[in-house]
Design a protein around this motif. Structure first.
Motif, PDB file in Angstrom:
ATOM      1  N   VAL A   1       0.969  -1.037   0.163  1.00 31.01           N
ATOM      2  CA  VAL A   1      -0.271  -0.044  -0.087  1.00 31.01           C
ATOM      3  C   VAL A   1       0.796   1.152   0.110  1.00 31.01           C
ATOM      4  O   VAL A   1       1.757   1.337   0.744  1.00 31.01           O
ATOM      5  CB  VAL A   1      -0.784  -0.077   1.129  1.00 31.01           C
ATOM      6  N   ILE A   2       0.580   2.272  -0.910  1.00 30.54           N
ATOM      7  CA  ILE A   2       1.434   3.515  -0.780  1.00 30.54           C
ATOM      8  C   ILE A   2       0.391   4.472  -0.192  1.00 30.54           C
ATOM      9  O   ILE A   2      -0.462   4.670  -0.527  1.00 30.54           O
ATOM     10  CB  ILE A   2       1.547   3.772  -2.651  1.00 30.54           C
ATOM     11  N   VAL A   3       0.888   5.069   0.740  1.00 31.57           N
ATOM     12  CA  VAL A   3       0.355   6.026   1.679  1.00 31.57           C
ATOM     13  C   VAL A   3       0.803   7.242   1.248  1.00 31.57           C
ATOM     14  O   VAL A   3       2.093   7.798   0.966  1.00 31.57           O
ATOM     15  CB  VAL A   3       0.405   5.800   3.103  1.00 31.57           C
ATOM     16  N   LEU A   4       0.031   8.332   0.694  1.00 33.22           N
ATOM     17  CA  LEU A   4       0.221   9.534  -0.058  1.00 33.22           C
ATOM     18  C   LEU A   4      -0.222  10.633   1.036  1.00 33.22           C
ATOM     19  O   LEU A   4      -1.255  10.719   1.665  1.00 33.22           O
ATOM     20  CB  LEU A   4      -0.640   9.826  -1.071  1.00 33.22           C
ATOM     21  N   ASP A   5       0.707  11.409   1.575  1.00 37.08           N
ATOM     22  CA  ASP A   5       0.568  12.345   2.436  1.00 37.08           C
ATOM     23  C   ASP A   5       1.156  13.940   1.677  1.00 37.08           C
ATOM     24  O   ASP A   5       2.475  14.051   1.601  1.00 37.08           O
ATOM     25  CB  ASP A   5       1.323  12.427   3.787  1.00 37.08           C
TER      26      ASP A   5
ATOM     27  N   PHE B   1      -3.608   5.007  -0.765  1.00 47.00           N
ATOM     28  CA  PHE B   1      -4.555   5.579   0.237  1.00 47.00           C
ATOM     29  C   PHE B   1      -3.844   7.101   0.456  1.00 47.00           C
ATOM     30  O   PHE B   1      -2.732   7.321   0.091  1.00 47.00           O
ATOM     31  CB  PHE B   1      -4.093   5.022   1.774  1.00 47.00           C
ATOM     32  N   ARG B   2      -4.857   7.999   0.378  1.00 52.62           N
ATOM     33  CA  ARG B   2      -4.577   9.420   0.711  1.00 52.62           C
ATOM     34  C   ARG B   2      -4.854   9.708   2.047  1.00 52.62           C
ATOM     35  O   ARG B   2      -5.874   9.773   2.733  1.00 52.62           O
ATOM     36  CB  ARG B   2      -5.208  10.253  -0.312  1.00 52.62           C
TER      37      ARG B   2
ATOM     38  N   LYS C   1      -9.397   6.211  -0.195  1.00 51.85           N
ATOM     39  CA  LYS C   1      -8.607   4.798  -0.562  1.00 51.85           C
ATOM     40  C   LYS C   1      -8.943   4.913  -1.984  1.00 51.85           C
ATOM     41  O   LYS C   1     -10.217   4.990  -2.688  1.00 51.85           O
ATOM     42  CB  LYS C   1      -9.175   3.592   0.295  1.00 51.85           C
ATOM     43  N   TRP C   2      -8.150   4.258  -2.862  1.00 50.46           N
ATOM     44  CA  TRP C   2      -8.390   3.921  -4.218  1.00 50.46           C
ATOM     45  C   TRP C   2      -9.169   2.711  -3.972  1.00 50.46           C
ATOM     46  O   TRP C   2     -10.067   2.895  -5.164  1.00 50.46           O
ATOM     47  CB  TRP C   2      -6.861   3.786  -5.083  1.00 50.46           C
ATOM     48  N   GLN C   3      -8.952   1.630  -3.663  1.00 49.48           N
ATOM     49  CA  GLN C   3      -9.749   0.537  -3.635  1.00 49.48           C
ATOM     50  C   GLN C   3      -9.847   0.195  -2.011  1.00 49.48           C
ATOM     51  O   GLN C   3      -8.970   0.372  -1.209  1.00 49.48           O
ATOM     52  CB  GLN C   3      -8.999  -0.597  -4.156  1.00 49.48           C
ATOM     53  N   GLN C   4     -10.977  -0.648  -1.713  1.00 45.35           N
ATOM     54  CA  GLN C   4     -11.075  -0.928  -0.374  1.00 45.35           C
ATOM     55  C   GLN C   4      -9.748  -1.907   0.229  1.00 45.35           C
ATOM     56  O   GLN C   4      -9.470  -2.220   1.284  1.00 45.35           O
ATOM     57  CB  GLN C   4     -12.602  -1.432  -0.144  1.00 45.35           C
ATOM     58  N   LYS C   5      -9.502  -2.780  -0.768  1.00 44.02           N
ATOM     59  CA  LYS C   5      -8.556  -3.919  -0.388  1.00 44.02           C
ATOM     60  C   LYS C   5      -7.432  -3.743  -1.495  1.00 44.02           C
ATOM     61  O   LYS C   5      -7.561  -3.386  -2.958  1.00 44.02           O
ATOM     62  CB  LYS C   5      -9.066  -5.040  -0.365  1.00 44.02           C
ATOM     63  N   CYS C   6      -6.420  -4.412  -1.303  1.00 43.37           N
ATOM     64  CA  CYS C   6      -5.509  -4.549  -2.282  1.00 43.37           C
ATOM     65  C   CYS C   6      -6.103  -5.183  -3.570  1.00 43.37           C
ATOM     66  O   CYS C   6      -6.413  -6.294  -3.417  1.00 43.37           O
ATOM     67  CB  CYS C   6      -4.124  -5.160  -1.726  1.00 43.37           C
ATOM     68  N   THR C   7      -5.402  -4.729  -4.542  1.00 44.38           N
ATOM     69  CA  THR C   7      -5.983  -5.219  -5.889  1.00 44.38           C
ATOM     70  C   THR C   7      -4.944  -5.829  -6.967  1.00 44.38           C
ATOM     71  O   THR C   7      -3.892  -5.403  -6.891  1.00 44.38           O
ATOM     72  CB  THR C   7      -6.608  -3.989  -6.862  1.00 44.38           C
TER      73      THR C   7
ATOM     74  N   LEU D   1      -3.637   5.350 -11.634  1.00 48.78           N
ATOM     75  CA  LEU D   1      -3.239   6.597 -12.266  1.00 48.78           C
ATOM     76  C   LEU D   1      -4.328   7.796 -12.749  1.00 48.78           C
ATOM     77  O   LEU D   1      -4.210   8.727 -12.203  1.00 48.78           O
ATOM     78  CB  LEU D   1      -2.426   6.409 -13.544  1.00 48.78           C
ATOM     79  N   THR D   2      -5.557   7.324 -13.145  1.00 46.63           N
ATOM     80  CA  THR D   2      -6.772   8.069 -13.176  1.00 46.63           C
ATOM     81  C   THR D   2      -7.066   8.680 -11.674  1.00 46.63           C
ATOM     82  O   THR D   2      -7.406   9.832 -11.793  1.00 46.63           O
ATOM     83  CB  THR D   2      -7.996   7.338 -13.725  1.00 46.63           C
ATOM     84  N   TRP D   3      -7.072   7.828 -10.963  1.00 44.68           N
ATOM     85  CA  TRP D   3      -7.584   8.171  -9.599  1.00 44.68           C
ATOM     86  C   TRP D   3      -6.739   9.089  -8.890  1.00 44.68           C
ATOM     87  O   TRP D   3      -7.174  10.214  -8.404  1.00 44.68           O
ATOM     88  CB  TRP D   3      -7.721   7.019  -8.574  1.00 44.68           C
ATOM     89  N   LEU D   4      -5.369   8.874  -9.190  1.00 40.22           N
ATOM     90  CA  LEU D   4      -4.192   9.943  -8.766  1.00 40.22           C
ATOM     91  C   LEU D   4      -4.487  11.325  -9.256  1.00 40.22           C
ATOM     92  O   LEU D   4      -4.322  12.417  -8.519  1.00 40.22           O
ATOM     93  CB  LEU D   4      -2.916   9.300  -9.059  1.00 40.22           C
ATOM     94  N   TRP D   5      -4.656  11.367 -10.648  1.00 35.65           N
ATOM     95  CA  TRP D   5      -4.823  12.450 -11.174  1.00 35.65           C
ATOM     96  C   TRP D   5      -5.899  13.480 -11.038  1.00 35.65           C
ATOM     97  O   TRP D   5      -6.089  14.629 -11.760  1.00 35.65           O
ATOM     98  CB  TRP D   5      -4.258  12.614 -12.766  1.00 35.65           C
ATOM     99  N   LYS D   6      -6.865  12.716 -10.694  1.00 38.28           N
ATOM    100  CA  LYS D   6      -8.135  13.416 -10.258  1.00 38.28           C
ATOM    101  C   LYS D   6      -8.298  13.863  -8.794  1.00 38.28           C
ATOM    102  O   LYS D   6      -9.354  14.686  -8.214  1.00 38.28           O
ATOM    103  CB  LYS D   6      -9.289  12.559 -10.481  1.00 38.28           C
ATOM    104  N   LEU D   7      -7.294  13.711  -8.004  1.00 35.57           N
ATOM    105  CA  LEU D   7      -7.270  14.165  -6.442  1.00 35.57           C
ATOM    106  C   LEU D   7      -7.261  15.578  -6.571  1.00 35.57           C
ATOM    107  O   LEU D   7      -6.528  16.204  -7.328  1.00 35.57           O
ATOM    108  CB  LEU D   7      -6.043  13.531  -5.900  1.00 35.57           C
TER     109      LEU D   7
END
Length: 207
Positions: free
Chosen positions: A113-117, A150-151, A158-164, A175-181
């Protein structure tokens, strides 16, 4: 992680494989000048028959002396081997310090999991962070088994509820989720710790 990866790689391709450690080279180009305990003198004494017959090399680590018997051709062979090994080291280090590995190291775990802060990053810094993360997703995450993003925020995102499972489709989705933040979101002093604890709560996650 990078160091562990390098160590395994070098064990296979580097000095150990080619018997190019100092001790291994010395054992192939000469023999150790031995000392033995002489009872009548009550002390160890080194043989002197080799003095002046051979060039000698004294190891700084333990003070042992080697009599060198190899011909010039063999010495030059080891020079070539050492130069080749050094080039392998340089190539490996260049690879380890390039692209996403320069920022994130080498990701070896298979479920992460990559946690973004982003904190209070300025818009340009925010985009730089997303550029770097995009690079690691495309170059490294694509090669593992499962992942999630996770952000850290007042309300954890969360991008997804569980690891995908990793696939081209899921990486593109991330990537789409990331750039829509949104650039700015409400944060709290404990949001990073809460995001990390949430990530670690999944037993499948190894890093």
């Amino acid at each position: 992680q990078s160091l562990v990866s390098s160590s395994k790689w070098l064990q296979h391709y580097g000095l150990k494989r080619n018997k190019l450690s100092l001790s291994q080279i010395l054992s192939q180009v000469g023999f150790q000048h031995k000392k033995d305990y002489v009872t009548t003198l009550g002390k160890p004494v080194a043989s002197r028959y080799a003095d002046g017959l051979f060039p000698q090399y004294k190891r700084a680590q333990d003070g042992s002396v080697y009599n060198l018997t190899a011909k010039k051709e063999l010495i030059l062979h080891f020079v070539d081997c050492l130069i080749g090994a050094i080039e392998l080291y340089q190539q490996r280090m260049e690879w380890l310090t390039s692209e996403s590995r320069q920022i994130f190291g080498v990701i070896q775990e298979q479920c992460i999991v990559i946690v973004l802060d982003f904190g209070t990053a300025a818009p340009t810094e925010f985009d730089l962070c997303r550029d770097a993360l995009s690079m690691v997703l495309v170059e490294q995450v694509i090669q593992i088994s499962r992942f999630n993003l996770f952000r850290a925020a007042q309300n954890l995102m969360k991008w997804q509820q569980k690891c995908t499972p990793v696939s081209e489709h899921t990486v593109k989705s991330a990537l789409t989720w990331l750039w829509k933040l949104d650039h700015m979101t409400a944060v709290s002093h404990a949001s990073s710790a809460e995001a990390l604890l949430e990530a670690m709560g999944d037993e499948a996650v190894s890093s």
